[in-house]
Design an enzyme around this catalytic site. Sequence first.
Site, PDB file in Angstrom:
ATOM      1  N   TYR A 237       8.892   7.801  16.452  1.00 52.57           N
ATOM      2  CA  TYR A 237       8.997   7.620  15.005  1.00 52.57           C
ATOM      3  C   TYR A 237      10.045   8.577  14.420  1.00 52.57           C
ATOM      4  O   TYR A 237      10.900   8.175  13.617  1.00 52.57           O
ATOM      5  CB  TYR A 237       7.623   7.877  14.379  1.00 52.57           C
ATOM      6  CG  TYR A 237       7.556   7.777  12.873  1.00 52.57           C
ATOM      7  CD1 TYR A 237       7.442   6.542  12.238  1.00 52.57           C
ATOM      8  CD2 TYR A 237       7.587   8.923  12.074  1.00 52.57           C
ATOM      9  CE1 TYR A 237       7.361   6.454  10.846  1.00 52.57           C
ATOM     10  CE2 TYR A 237       7.503   8.842  10.689  1.00 52.57           C
ATOM     11  CZ  TYR A 237       7.388   7.603  10.087  1.00 52.57           C
ATOM     12  OH  TYR A 237       7.313   7.520   8.724  1.00 52.57           O
TER      13      TYR A 237
ATOM     14  N   SER B 293      11.771  10.521   6.924  1.00 53.46           N
ATOM     15  CA  SER B 293      10.720  11.525   7.108  1.00 53.46           C
ATOM     16  C   SER B 293      11.358  12.844   7.500  1.00 53.46           C
ATOM     17  O   SER B 293      12.369  12.864   8.222  1.00 53.46           O
ATOM     18  CB  SER B 293       9.766  11.078   8.212  1.00 53.46           C
ATOM     19  OG  SER B 293       8.968  12.161   8.648  1.00 53.46           O
TER      20      SER B 293
ATOM     21  N   SER C 216       0.848  -1.197   0.000  1.00 54.34           N
ATOM     22  CA  SER C 216       0.000   0.000   0.000  1.00 54.34           C
ATOM     23  C   SER C 216       0.881   1.244   0.000  1.00 54.34           C
ATOM     24  O   SER C 216       2.103   1.167   0.125  1.00 54.34           O
ATOM     25  CB  SER C 216      -0.923   0.010   1.238  1.00 54.34           C
ATOM     26  OG  SER C 216      -0.161   0.209   2.416  1.00 54.34           O
TER      27      SER C 216
END
Length: 322
Positions: free
Chosen positions: A201, A175, A50
């Site tokens: 994270y 990120s 995905s």
Amino acid sequence: MSWYRSAVWFVKGLREYGRSGYESASKNFNPADLEVNLAGRSFLVTGANSGIGKATAKEIARRGGTVHLICRNKERAEMAKGEIETETGNQNIFLHIVDMSNPKEIWNFAEKFKKEHKLNVLINNAGCMVNNRELTEDGLEKNFATNTLGTYILTTALLPLLEKEVDARVITVSSGGMLVQKLNISDLQSGNGTFDGTMVYAQNKRQQVVLTEQWAKAHRNIHFSVMHPGWADTPAVRSSMPNFYQKMKDSLRTEVQGADTVVWLAVSSEATKSPSGLFFQDRQPVPKHLPLASTHSPPQDEEKLMELLEELSQRFKSTSPG
């Protein structure tokens, strides 16, 4: 200082990370960079059922590459494989069911893969943002197990395979959130203090940047890069950051836009003209630290991270033959 980092990062994000940031940056893209024939080249994409992983796999398949999908959920993975084959007409799509939070599974997969396949490009895309502190069956904090240790083990295990190939590459999807974190090697599994899944994270994503730098120094004939996909509308963002998603959903990038730089780093000849070990956003190397943010770490901490991960990873490596 953390409030300053977060504020600067968010303002930067509003300007650069959403759909309008992509549309602005893409005016400078050269479409010819992605006009490549990948027949005969082999790619492995983690978290490929995905989001950005699937979009990346699809773009590589369209260009004729052999694509190995690493997914955790068999049913969703088979649907993704079928969709990629149907949309691209490429039948060289292979599926491997591996839980990237399970170090034993990763080691076993890699050993088997090395015997059966070649590999030109590894794309570490699988990620996890669990907002409460959860332990895996091995007693590992789940975000760390997936984002950092899983990435470390898979890459380390497959380096001998990559070393054999011309123009081998490793791309890790990080990120921009890592910009708010300084490497912290004293609490890798977030056992101290209040647990904040978003910050854990971000710390894992900072660790991935450091891993990329360290690998680039040690393996000169493989091109390593790490990148920020921007703020994209993916299932992971919807489930892990529902409040952020509700506020930002009308200005998020599409999955394809989020995957663009991953694909560019994986397939274009332009990407490897930049030095190995850099952090990319929208096909450009960008700074790994915000101005005045005090997120630089001493070299000994970065080397220590590698030592700690190596020591931890070896605990899960099978010593049985085959």
